[in-house]
Write a protein that holds these residues in place. Structure first.
Motif, PDB file in Angstrom:
ATOM      1  N   ALA A   7       0.240  13.384 -29.382  1.00 58.53           N
ATOM      2  CA  ALA A   7      -0.383  13.673 -30.670  1.00 58.53           C
ATOM      3  C   ALA A   7      -1.888  13.431 -30.556  1.00 58.53           C
ATOM      4  O   ALA A   7      -2.344  12.614 -29.758  1.00 58.53           O
ATOM      5  CB  ALA A   7       0.217  12.792 -31.757  1.00 58.53           C
ATOM      6  N   ARG A   8      -2.653  14.160 -31.372  1.00 60.01           N
ATOM      7  CA  ARG A   8      -4.109  14.036 -31.348  1.00 60.01           C
ATOM      8  C   ARG A   8      -4.625  13.737 -32.749  1.00 60.01           C
ATOM      9  O   ARG A   8      -3.961  14.042 -33.740  1.00 60.01           O
ATOM     10  CB  ARG A   8      -4.762  15.310 -30.818  1.00 60.01           C
ATOM     11  N   GLY A   9      -5.813  13.159 -32.793  1.00 60.34           N
ATOM     12  CA  GLY A   9      -6.439  12.865 -34.069  1.00 60.34           C
ATOM     13  C   GLY A   9      -7.375  13.977 -34.486  1.00 60.34           C
ATOM     14  O   GLY A   9      -8.164  14.471 -33.676  1.00 60.34           O
ATOM     15  N   TYR A  10      -7.288  14.391 -35.735  1.00 56.40           N
ATOM     16  CA  TYR A  10      -8.136  15.457 -36.266  1.00 56.40           C
ATOM     17  C   TYR A  10      -8.942  14.930 -37.443  1.00 56.40           C
ATOM     18  O   TYR A  10      -8.439  14.172 -38.276  1.00 56.40           O
ATOM     19  CB  TYR A  10      -7.289  16.649 -36.720  1.00 56.40           C
ATOM     20  N   LEU A  11     -10.197  15.365 -37.506  1.00 57.44           N
ATOM     21  CA  LEU A  11     -11.084  14.965 -38.586  1.00 57.44           C
ATOM     22  C   LEU A  11     -11.376  16.147 -39.493  1.00 57.44           C
ATOM     23  O   LEU A  11     -11.602  17.261 -39.014  1.00 57.44           O
ATOM     24  CB  LEU A  11     -12.408  14.423 -38.026  1.00 57.44           C
ATOM     25  N   CYS A  12     -11.379  15.910 -40.782  1.00 56.62           N
ATOM     26  CA  CYS A  12     -11.773  16.950 -41.738  1.00 56.62           C
ATOM     27  C   CYS A  12     -13.265  16.769 -42.003  1.00 56.62           C
ATOM     28  O   CYS A  12     -13.677  15.872 -42.740  1.00 56.62           O
ATOM     29  CB  CYS A  12     -10.971  16.819 -43.038  1.00 56.62           C
ATOM     30  N   THR A  13     -14.068  17.604 -41.397  1.00 59.14           N
ATOM     31  CA  THR A  13     -15.520  17.501 -41.525  1.00 59.14           C
ATOM     32  C   THR A  13     -16.051  18.518 -42.531  1.00 59.14           C
ATOM     33  O   THR A  13     -15.339  19.442 -42.946  1.00 59.14           O
ATOM     34  CB  THR A  13     -16.192  17.742 -40.167  1.00 59.14           C
TER      35      THR A  13
END
Length: 205
Positions: free
Chosen positions: A180-186
């Motif tokens: 799993a990977r971490g995603y940022l809402c920019t």
């Protein structure tokens, strides 16, 4: 008066009438032209905003939540309602409810305002897999295989919930053994989700 004499007066009367019409038109300030005027098509407008009564009607369905839909090639928040209280539900149930709203076809008034969703109807969300961090969520499709705008919708919607995004990072994986990977809402993601395929993703240890 004979018929031939009456015919002779008609052209004079017609000319006088035409002159009178020209004077009247000039007096009204209307400029005559022989060239047709094309004002062009009426300007189109995508407001990306809903009427207050439509929002109120949606709120009657249940507990209020916000999701991100696509409008004018951007991500815009829309108020929805779910059947569970987010504060009283486990994080997987919250994620499931939010994903259900993202998959749901926009209402008639949302479509009129220009909103749409790219999230596949068959997409599902599950809890963390073996070896995943406890905050991880697994989707039934590999995140990077989703349409860019769909993944942006999911990431930004989940990022609004502290339970789903501790530290503002949404941890997502797919059905396989890939980590799993971490995603940022920019801000860039919201402004141009289609042009940001990685969605500001960050690798997790």
């Amino acid at each position: 008066m004979r018929r031939s004499e009456r015919r002779g007066h008609r052209p004079v009367a017609a000319l006088a009438g035409a002159a009178l019409c020209a004077v009247l038109v000039a007096g009204c300030g209307i400029r005559t032209t022989s060239v047709p005027v094309d004002a062009g098509a009426a300007p189109s407008r995508v407001p990306c905003a809903l009427h207050a009564e439509d929002v109120a009607a949606e709120a009657e369905r249940g507990a209020p939540v916000q999701i991100y839909l696509v409008c004018a090639s951007q991500l815009v928040t829309v108020d929805r309602a779910v059947q569970v209280e987010a504060a009283k539900s486990d994080r997987l149930q919250v994620a499931t409810e939010l994903l259900t709203e993202l998959r749901r076809r926009p209402t008639a008034y949302e479509q009129q305002a220009g909103f749409s969703t790219d999230v596949p109807k068959a997409l599902r969300v599950y809890g963390p897999g073996a070896g995943d961090a406890k905050e991880a969520l697994r989707l039934s499709q590999q995140p990077e295989d989703l349409p860019a705008e769909a993944l942006a919708q999911i990431v930004c919607t989940f990022a609004e919930n502290e339970e789903l995004a501790p530290g503002e990072t949404v941890t997502l994986g797919g059905p396989g053994k890939y980590p799993a990977r971490g995603y940022l809402c920019t801000a860039e993601t919201k402004a141009s989700p289609k042009a940001v395929p990685t969605l500001g993703s960050v690798g997790l240890p």
